[in-house]
Design a protein around this motif. Structure first.
Motif, PDB file in Angstrom:
ATOM      1  N   LEU A 124       0.794  -1.153  -0.148  1.00  0.00           N
ATOM      2  CA  LEU A 124       0.014   0.132   0.180  1.00  0.00           C
ATOM      3  C   LEU A 124       0.925   1.250  -0.132  1.00  0.00           C
ATOM      4  CD1 LEU A 124      -2.810  -1.031   2.387  1.00  0.00           C
ATOM      5  CD2 LEU A 124      -2.812  -1.288   0.180  1.00  0.00           C
ATOM      6  N   LEU A 127       2.019   1.628  -3.538  1.00  0.00           N
ATOM      7  CA  LEU A 127       0.934   2.113  -4.381  1.00  0.00           C
ATOM      8  C   LEU A 127       0.662   3.704  -4.154  1.00  0.00           C
ATOM      9  CD1 LEU A 127      -1.690  -0.458  -4.181  1.00  0.00           C
ATOM     10  CD2 LEU A 127      -0.620   0.522  -6.333  1.00  0.00           C
ATOM     11  N   GLU A 128       0.690   4.154  -2.942  1.00  0.00           N
ATOM     12  CA  GLU A 128       0.431   5.704  -2.392  1.00  0.00           C
ATOM     13  C   GLU A 128       1.568   6.468  -3.229  1.00  0.00           C
ATOM     14  OE1 GLU A 128      -0.395   7.034   1.448  1.00  0.00           O
ATOM     15  OE2 GLU A 128      -1.530   5.476   1.737  1.00  0.00           O
ATOM     16  N   GLU A 142      -4.642   7.995  -1.324  1.00  0.00           N
ATOM     17  CA  GLU A 142      -5.115   7.520   0.023  1.00  0.00           C
ATOM     18  C   GLU A 142      -6.283   6.760  -0.185  1.00  0.00           C
ATOM     19  OE1 GLU A 142      -4.079  10.823  -0.230  1.00  0.00           O
ATOM     20  OE2 GLU A 142      -2.035  10.511   0.792  1.00  0.00           O
ATOM     21  N   SER A 145      -5.369   3.674  -2.058  1.00  0.00           N
ATOM     22  CA  SER A 145      -4.858   2.549  -1.229  1.00  0.00           C
ATOM     23  C   SER A 145      -5.828   2.019  -0.444  1.00  0.00           C
ATOM     24  CB  SER A 145      -3.932   3.378  -0.510  1.00  0.00           C
ATOM     25  OG  SER A 145      -3.101   2.523   0.598  1.00  0.00           O
ATOM     26  N   SER A 149      -6.444  -1.855  -0.036  1.00  0.00           N
ATOM     27  CA  SER A 149      -6.579  -2.495   1.122  1.00  0.00           C
ATOM     28  C   SER A 149      -7.948  -3.277   1.607  1.00  0.00           C
ATOM     29  CB  SER A 149      -6.361  -1.599   2.427  1.00  0.00           C
ATOM     30  OG  SER A 149      -6.382  -2.064   3.553  1.00  0.00           O
TER      31      SER A 149
END
Length: 204
Positions: A124, A127-128, A142, A145, A149
Motif C-alpha cells: 500500500l 501504491l501511494e 489515500e 490505497s 486494502s
C-alpha cells in the motif's frame, strides 16, 4: 510452517519465506504483474498460455511456497472458471474456453503470488507513492490505497463465503451445479459490499 501460516497461505495472505521474491521490493513486482496482465491477454492459443502457466508455477517454487498453497489459490475459483469455460465453449468454441480459463488461472496465481510474497503495508505504501503524481488530476492516492486494502482484506472473506455456500449446496445435493453456487455467492458478496460502503459513509 505453522498452522496459522498455512491458513494464511491458503487465503492468499502474506507468508514469510527466505526467498528472492520475498526480498524484492513491491514496485518491480507490481510492474511485472501489470505487464503480465497485458501480455497474457495478447495470447490467443492454449499452447503459449500453458507455458506461461508452467512458468508461474515455477515462480511459486522460487518463492518456496508449496503445492498446497498454490492449489489453495485456485481451488476457490474452480466453479467460476468452470462457468467461464462453459460460456465460451458454448458461445464460441472449446479452444476459446480453454484460453479463457488459462488466462484467468495465470492472473489469479500471479496476483496471489504478489500478496503471498509482499506485506500489505509495504504494498500500500508503494501504491501511494506511485500514485502521488496523479493527485494533480484529481486522483486521491489515500483513497485508492484504501480501496486496495479493503480488496485484499476481503479476499479471504469472499473465499470463506464460497466455502460456506459450497458446503450448504453439497448438503442439499446440489454440489455439481455451478449456478446454485454462483448466485448465493454473488448475492452475499454484494450485500457485504453495501454494508462496507454504508460503514465508510457513516464515518466520512
Amino acid at each position: 510452517m505453522t498452522a496459522r501460516g498455512q491458513a494464511a497461505g491458503l487465503l492468499g495472505l502474506y507468508v514469510p519465506r527466505p526467498s528472492p521474491l520475498h526480498a524484492l521490493t513491491p514496485g518491480p513486482k507490481l510492474l511485472a504483474l501489470l505487464l503480465a496482465g497485458a501480455g497474457v491477454f495478447t495470447l490467443r492459443s492454449p499452447g503459449p498460455l500453458l507455458l506461461v502457466l508452467a512458468a508461474v508455477v515455477g515462480l511459486y517454487g522460487v518463492a518456496r511456497l508449496g503445492g498446497r498453497i498454490l492449489w489453495g489459490q485456485l481451488r476457490p475459483t474452480l466453479a467460476l472458471l468452470a462457468f467461464f469455460f462453459a460460456v465460451q465453449a458454448l458461445t464460441v468454441n472449446v479452444d476459446s474456453g480453454v484460453v479463457t480459463v488459462l488466462r484467468f488461472a495465470v492472473m489469479i496465481l500471479l496476483a496471489s503470488l504478489l500478496t503471498l510474497t509482499t506485506r500489505t503495508s509495504d504494498l500500500l505504501a508503494t501504491l501511494e507513492r506511485a500514485l502521488q503524481p496523479l493527485r494533480r488530476v484529481g486522483v486521491n492516492p489515500e483513497k485508492v490505497s484504501l480501496a486496495v486494502s479493503l480488496t485484499l482484506r476481503f479476499i479471504p472473506v469472499v473465499i470463506g463465503i464460497v466455502a460456506e455456500v459450497r458446503d450448504a449446496q453439497r448438503a442439499r445435493g446440489l454440489d455439481g451445479s455451478v449456478l446454485a453456487l454462483a448466485v448465493p455467492v454473488i448475492i452475499r458478496t454484494l450485500r457485504m459490499a453495501d454494508d462496507i460502503a454504508d460503514a465508510i459513509d457513516a464515518r466520512s
